[in-house]
Structures are given as C-alpha cells and as structure tokens.
Design a protein around this motif. Structure first.
Motif, PDB file in Angstrom:
ATOM      1  N   VAL A  58      47.197  50.739  34.487  1.00  0.00           N
ATOM      2  CA  VAL A  58      46.014  50.166  33.847  1.00  0.00           C
ATOM      3  C   VAL A  58      46.142  48.654  33.881  1.00  0.00           C
ATOM      4  O   VAL A  58      47.152  48.107  33.433  1.00  0.00           O
ATOM      5  CB  VAL A  58      45.910  50.661  32.383  1.00  0.00           C
ATOM      6  N   ASP A  59      45.141  47.988  34.418  1.00  0.00           N
ATOM      7  CA  ASP A  59      45.228  46.530  34.543  1.00  0.00           C
ATOM      8  C   ASP A  59      45.404  45.891  33.170  1.00  0.00           C
ATOM      9  O   ASP A  59      44.902  46.385  32.163  1.00  0.00           O
ATOM     10  CB  ASP A  59      43.982  45.970  35.241  1.00  0.00           C
ATOM     11  N   ARG A  60      46.121  44.790  33.156  1.00  0.00           N
ATOM     12  CA  ARG A  60      46.428  44.101  31.904  1.00  0.00           C
ATOM     13  C   ARG A  60      45.157  43.669  31.167  1.00  0.00           C
ATOM     14  O   ARG A  60      44.136  43.364  31.780  1.00  0.00           O
ATOM     15  CB  ARG A  60      47.305  42.888  32.183  1.00  0.00           C
ATOM     16  N   VAL A  61      45.269  43.626  29.833  1.00  0.00           N
ATOM     17  CA  VAL A  61      44.184  43.116  28.999  1.00  0.00           C
ATOM     18  C   VAL A  61      44.444  41.644  28.699  1.00  0.00           C
ATOM     19  O   VAL A  61      43.564  40.807  28.804  1.00  0.00           O
ATOM     20  CB  VAL A  61      44.095  43.933  27.683  1.00  0.00           C
ATOM     21  N   TYR A  62      45.698  41.325  28.334  1.00  0.00           N
ATOM     22  CA  TYR A  62      46.061  39.953  27.982  1.00  0.00           C
ATOM     23  C   TYR A  62      46.751  39.258  29.142  1.00  0.00           C
ATOM     24  O   TYR A  62      47.553  39.865  29.850  1.00  0.00           O
ATOM     25  CB  TYR A  62      47.022  39.943  26.788  1.00  0.00           C
ATOM     26  N   GLY A  63      46.470  37.982  29.308  1.00  0.00           N
ATOM     27  CA  GLY A  63      47.155  37.185  30.324  1.00  0.00           C
ATOM     28  C   GLY A  63      46.640  37.503  31.706  1.00  0.00           C
ATOM     29  O   GLY A  63      45.690  38.254  31.882  1.00  0.00           O
ATOM     30  N   GLU A  64      47.281  36.882  32.700  1.00  0.00           N
ATOM     31  CA  GLU A  64      46.806  37.130  34.055  1.00  0.00           C
ATOM     32  C   GLU A  64      47.933  37.475  35.011  1.00  0.00           C
ATOM     33  O   GLU A  64      49.097  37.185  34.749  1.00  0.00           O
ATOM     34  CB  GLU A  64      45.994  35.941  34.560  1.00  0.00           C
ATOM     35  N   SER A  65      47.526  38.097  36.116  1.00  0.00           N
ATOM     36  CA  SER A  65      48.489  38.489  37.147  1.00  0.00           C
ATOM     37  C   SER A  65      49.097  37.257  37.801  1.00  0.00           C
ATOM     38  O   SER A  65      48.436  36.243  37.958  1.00  0.00           O
ATOM     39  CB  SER A  65      47.779  39.339  38.192  1.00  0.00           C
ATOM     40  N   LYS A  66      50.361  37.378  38.167  1.00  0.00           N
ATOM     41  CA  LYS A  66      51.040  36.271  38.855  1.00  0.00           C
ATOM     42  C   LYS A  66      51.045  36.473  40.358  1.00  0.00           C
ATOM     43  O   LYS A  66      51.680  35.724  41.095  1.00  0.00           O
ATOM     44  CB  LYS A  66      52.482  36.138  38.349  1.00  0.00           C
ATOM     45  N   LEU A  67      50.357  37.542  40.780  1.00  0.00           N
ATOM     46  CA  LEU A  67      50.337  37.815  42.214  1.00  0.00           C
ATOM     47  C   LEU A  67      49.226  37.006  42.872  1.00  0.00           C
ATOM     48  O   LEU A  67      48.048  37.268  42.660  1.00  0.00           O
ATOM     49  CB  LEU A  67      50.129  39.317  42.448  1.00  0.00           C
TER      50      LEU A  67
END
Ligand code: GDD
Ligand code: MN
Length: 259
Positions: free
Chosen positions: A231-240
């Motif tokens: 499940v994609d994150r709710v908080y913060g962002e991906s570092k990819l």
C-alpha cells in the motif's frame, strides 16, 4: 501415564512449551530517511504482531541523518519499548538503501533477518505468514510477492506501476531468476544466507533487492513466496527518483553481463 508426560502431550500446553524451546530470533531491519510520521506506527504494529506470535525479535532502525528528526522519534520509541527491542544504528548521512541493510545486518543478533520498508507500505501482519512459510519448507529466503496469488499494489499511479512491472519483466527476461517479485523488499532471510548474498552483492541502492534474489537463485538457495499487498505511503514521499531508475538499469545490465 505419570502426570508429567500427560502435561507434555496436552495440546493446549504444547504451543507454549514449543515456544520456549524455540530459540529463533528475528531481527527486523528498518531503514529510514524522513519517516518521522510513520515510525511510531510501524514499530507499534511490529511489537503487536511479534507479541501475539510469541517469537523473540529486535527492531533495528538504520536512520541516515534524516533532517526531519526521525532519529529523535526512534530514541523516544526505544524509551517506550526498551533497548533490547528497538536498536538504533544511525549513520551520518544518506548513503543509500543497500548499504543501510548491510550496516544493519552487522548489528543483528537474530538468526533470521526481516527486511521491510518503514513507511507502512509493508504491513507487519504478514510477518507471521513469512515465519510460518519459512518453517514449513525450511526455506533460505521467503520473499513477499505483489505479483502472485492474492498479492497486489494499492495507491500507485500508472507511471510507478509501469516502472515496477517493467523492472520485473526486464529482470525476468535477462536473468530468469524464477521468483515472481524481484524488486520487492519485504523478505525474510536466514542470517547466514543473507550474509553470503551480501558478500557477493555489488549494488548500493534500490537495485540491491533485485540482485539479492538473483544471487540467491544462482547459489541454489530455496525461495518461498508469500503474497502481500503493498500500500503506497500516506505520509512523506518516496525516495525513488530518476537516478535510482538509471542505476537499476545499470545494475541489471552489469548482472546480465557478469552472470
Ligand atoms: N537509511 C536509509 N537510507 N533509508 C532509506 C534510504 C536511504 O538512503 N532511501 C530510502 N530509505 C528507506 C525509506 O525511508 C523507507 O523506509 C524504505 O527505505 C523504502 O523507501 P521508499 O522511498 O518508501 O521506497 P518506495 O516506496 O519508492 O519503493 C518501494 O518499492 C520498490 C520497488 O517496488 C520499496 O519497497 C523499494 O525497496 C522497492 O525496491
Ligand atoms: Mn515507500
């Protein structure tokens, strides 16, 4: 029967005596970069599911100098759950995901290692299934898979789905490792197996996950799979980012050329 042996064969008591006899310990590696909002919940869930299952465990947080104060949050969690449950192995700055795992492994005291993301994309509720799977088949590696059985991905846009599918497809075609999810990073390893794999691993960033499973196959290790929902994150962002995609392709071609 003497009372003693009757007690021993009582099925209700069996699980607790088995638990005592079970010396297995699971070290969970949580690499973090700006995960202040996510860390309390993931740690709470880990404590909950391990508590229910009765297995011994430790959580190793590898923070790479997050500017959002993730390390301070981790320190508070250590205060709540105890220094034997939450271990802090921070590094000065962002040195990449692959080397964060390697750093964590060095400090792990369990005979099994679980690698997962700290942003709640990987739910700790699957861990008991990983453990059961490992015990059933004596597997060297148990890999969470989004691309088989009930597995799936939720919350990603088309671009991100295509990147993931593309990376898996390319790797399947070029390297034929025969596992359904090659770029996922929710896995359980026997510690000595993981150490062997890491010794042979050349990648530093996200491509690490893929290289590990490819190397595991090459070395003839057994791999079990557990379907997971990502499940994609709710908080913060991906570092990819774009860099990681380029280094993935480079890594893939290097592996193709050298194996
Ligand atoms: N210590 C440290 N250092 N942690 C990092 C770094 C780093 O340089 N980069 C990322 N992390 C941590 C994040 O804080 C998070 O806990 C985890 O590694 C995964 O990072 P994300 O930025 O959330 O990755 P993602 O959601 O885009 O990618 C997921 O899917 C990929 C492919 O499907 C991850 O599961 C990847 O591992 C996976 O390859
Ligand atoms: Mn993520």
């Amino acid at each position: 029967d003497p009372p003693e042996s009757r007690t021993r064969s009582n099925p209700l008591r069996k699980s607790s005596s088995k638990r005592q006899a079970n010396k297995d310990k699971y070290s969970v590696l949580l690499p973090t970069y700006n995960e202040r909002e996510n860390l309390p919940l993931i740690v709470w869930l880990l404590v909950k599911y391990f508590g229910e299952s009765g297995y011994d465990y430790e959580i190793i947080v590898i923070d790479d100098g997050s500017p959002d104060g993730t390390l301070q949050v981790a320190q508070q969690l250590q205060g709540i759950y105890g220094a034997h449950r939450v271990l802090l192995r921070p590094r000065e700055k962002k040195l990449g995901l692959g080397t964060a795992y390697i750093h964590g492994i060095k400090h792990a005291t369990g005979n099994f290692i679980i690698i997962m993301d700290a942003d709640l994309s990987h739910h700790p509720k699957f861990i008991p299934e990983f453990i059961q799977k490992q015990k059933e088949g004596g597997f060297d590696v148990v890999s969470g898979t989004r691309y088989s059985g009930n597995g799936g991905v939720y919350g990603w846009d088309l671009r991100r789905k295509l990147i993931s599918r593309g990376a898996n497809f390319l790797t399947q075609v070029l390297l034929r490792p025969g596992a359904s999810d090659l770029t996922g990073s929710f896995r359980l390893y026997k510690k000595e197996v993981l150490e062997q794999l890491v010794d042979r691993c050349v990648s530093k960033g996200y491509v690490f996950q893929m290289e590990m499973i490819v190397r595991a196959r090459q070395l003839g290790y057994s791999i079990g799979e557990v379907p997971i929902s990502f499940v994609d994150r709710v908080y913060g962002e991906s570092k990819l980012g774009g860099n990681e995609i380029v280094s993935f392709l480079k890594g893939l071609l290097t592996l193709f050329a050298t194996t």
